[in-house]
Write a protein that holds these residues in place. Structure first.
Motif, mmCIF file in Angstrom:
data_model
loop_
_atom_site.group_PDB
_atom_site.id
_atom_site.type_symbol
_atom_site.label_atom_id
_atom_site.label_comp_id
_atom_site.label_asym_id
_atom_site.label_seq_id
_atom_site.Cartn_x
_atom_site.Cartn_y
_atom_site.Cartn_z
ATOM 1 N N ALA A 230 0.929 -1.321 0.094
ATOM 2 C CA ALA A 230 0.010 -0.123 -0.026
ATOM 3 C C ALA A 230 0.646 1.165 0.105
ATOM 4 O O ALA A 230 0.203 2.444 -0.503
ATOM 5 C CB ALA A 230 -0.923 0.058 1.252
ATOM 6 N N ARG A 231 2.194 1.153 0.527
ATOM 7 C CA ARG A 231 2.839 2.344 0.381
ATOM 8 C C ARG A 231 3.403 2.946 -0.571
ATOM 9 O O ARG A 231 3.577 2.086 -1.729
ATOM 10 C CB ARG A 231 3.925 2.323 1.666
ATOM 11 C CG ARG A 231 3.520 1.962 2.949
ATOM 12 C CD ARG A 231 2.825 3.181 3.584
ATOM 13 N NE ARG A 231 1.962 2.827 4.913
ATOM 14 C CZ ARG A 231 1.411 3.617 5.417
ATOM 15 N NH1 ARG A 231 0.915 4.602 5.045
ATOM 16 N NH2 ARG A 231 0.834 3.120 6.658
ATOM 17 N N ARG A 232 3.710 4.079 -1.097
ATOM 18 C CA ARG A 232 4.272 4.750 -2.079
ATOM 19 C C ARG A 232 5.769 5.238 -1.752
ATOM 20 O O ARG A 232 6.593 5.462 -2.542
ATOM 21 C CB ARG A 232 3.606 5.856 -2.651
ATOM 22 C CG ARG A 232 2.330 5.288 -3.356
ATOM 23 C CD ARG A 232 2.332 4.622 -4.369
ATOM 24 N NE ARG A 232 1.129 3.839 -4.923
ATOM 25 C CZ ARG A 232 0.805 2.466 -5.049
ATOM 26 N NH1 ARG A 232 1.639 1.604 -4.808
ATOM 27 N NH2 ARG A 232 -0.188 2.215 -5.255
ATOM 28 N N ASN A 233 6.046 5.463 -0.672
ATOM 29 C CA ASN A 233 7.333 6.030 -0.044
ATOM 30 C C ASN A 233 8.361 4.817 0.025
ATOM 31 O O ASN A 233 8.311 3.699 0.532
ATOM 32 C CB ASN A 233 7.270 6.733 1.267
ATOM 33 C CG ASN A 233 8.390 7.660 1.573
ATOM 34 O OD1 ASN A 233 9.523 7.355 1.017
ATOM 35 N ND2 ASN A 233 8.161 8.461 2.375
ATOM 36 N N ALA A 234 9.262 4.876 -0.557
ATOM 37 C CA ALA A 234 10.426 3.798 -0.585
ATOM 38 C C ALA A 234 11.040 3.469 0.760
ATOM 39 O O ALA A 234 11.213 2.264 0.857
ATOM 40 C CB ALA A 234 11.440 4.055 -1.478
ATOM 41 N N ILE A 235 10.981 4.647 1.568
ATOM 42 C CA ILE A 235 11.581 4.368 2.922
ATOM 43 C C ILE A 235 10.515 3.308 3.879
ATOM 44 O O ILE A 235 10.826 2.637 4.444
ATOM 45 C CB ILE A 235 12.071 5.639 3.592
ATOM 46 C CG1 ILE A 235 13.266 6.142 2.922
ATOM 47 C CG2 ILE A 235 12.262 5.319 5.243
ATOM 48 C CD1 ILE A 235 13.491 7.640 3.277
ATOM 49 N N LEU A 236 9.270 3.791 3.460
ATOM 50 C CA LEU A 236 8.240 3.005 4.425
ATOM 51 C C LEU A 236 8.008 1.783 3.802
ATOM 52 O O LEU A 236 8.043 0.641 4.532
ATOM 53 C CB LEU A 236 6.791 3.793 4.318
ATOM 54 C CG LEU A 236 6.860 5.059 4.907
ATOM 55 C CD1 LEU A 236 5.499 5.890 4.657
ATOM 56 C CD2 LEU A 236 7.122 4.907 6.412
ATOM 57 N N VAL A 237 8.447 1.505 2.634
ATOM 58 C CA VAL A 237 8.546 0.026 2.002
ATOM 59 C C VAL A 237 9.795 -0.778 2.731
ATOM 60 O O VAL A 237 9.578 -1.746 3.239
ATOM 61 C CB VAL A 237 8.591 0.024 0.462
ATOM 62 C CG1 VAL A 237 8.695 -1.314 -0.042
ATOM 63 C CG2 VAL A 237 7.139 0.745 -0.001
ATOM 64 N N LEU A 238 10.821 -0.151 2.926
ATOM 65 C CA LEU A 238 11.955 -0.897 3.457
ATOM 66 C C LEU A 238 11.759 -0.888 5.024
ATOM 67 O O LEU A 238 11.748 -2.081 5.333
ATOM 68 C CB LEU A 238 13.145 -0.041 3.261
ATOM 69 C CG LEU A 238 13.712 0.234 1.797
ATOM 70 C CD1 LEU A 238 14.831 1.202 1.866
ATOM 71 C CD2 LEU A 238 14.310 -1.303 1.851
ATOM 72 N N MET A 239 10.856 -0.128 5.651
ATOM 73 C CA MET A 239 10.527 -0.459 6.859
ATOM 74 C C MET A 239 9.730 -1.551 7.101
ATOM 75 O O MET A 239 9.726 -2.300 7.908
ATOM 76 C CB MET A 239 10.052 0.778 7.623
ATOM 77 C CG MET A 239 10.895 1.788 7.969
ATOM 78 S SD MET A 239 10.328 3.482 8.332
ATOM 79 C CE MET A 239 9.353 2.840 9.965
ATOM 80 N N SER A 240 8.526 -1.627 6.026
ATOM 81 C CA SER A 240 7.722 -2.854 6.009
ATOM 82 C C SER A 240 8.521 -4.196 5.769
ATOM 83 O O SER A 240 7.815 -5.297 6.375
ATOM 84 C CB SER A 240 6.709 -2.573 5.105
ATOM 85 O OG SER A 240 5.917 -1.227 5.082
#
Length: 121
Positions: A23-33
């Protein structure tokens, strides 16, 4: 210790991480996920190691390897994201599609390459 409690917590962590990746579009939030998903796997490895009473503690050893791999992945991933942010001004994943070359400026088609190779021979 019951195996159900850490297993349910691991499933919740994994599902939260999966939702974050999708669901996320920010690359940093994807890495955190992705890190959340790896931590869910680590929790399962340690829980099953304790539950099975393994004398070699193989689950805990695999957890240490997983943590080392995750640290390297995050280091490289953050370096890439910071470079993209520095060049593009955003860390939005949808805008990374703009990095490809336009249709006319890309590499030549394989058929043209084969014709040139035949003409040269």
């Amino acid at each position: 210790m019951h195996l159900v409690y850490p297993a349910v917590l691991a499933v919740l962590l994994f599902c939260t991480g999966l939702y974050g990746v999708l669901a996320r579009r920010n690359a940093i939030l994807v890495l955190m996920s992705v890190e959340l998903m790896l931590n869910a796997v680590n929790l399962n490895l340690v829980a099953f190691d304790v539950w099975l009473r393994d004398t070699l503690h193989a689950g805990q050893a695999l957890t240490l390897f997983t943590i080392a791999i995750a640290a390297a992945e995050i280091g490289i991933g953050l370096a890439i994201v910071l470079q993209v942010h520095r060049n593009r001004g955003t860390a939005d994943i949808d805008r990374l599609r703009d990095l490809r070359e336009p249709d006319g400026a890309g590499p030549q088609q394989p058929a043209d390459h084969d014709e040139k190779a035949e003409a040269a021979a």
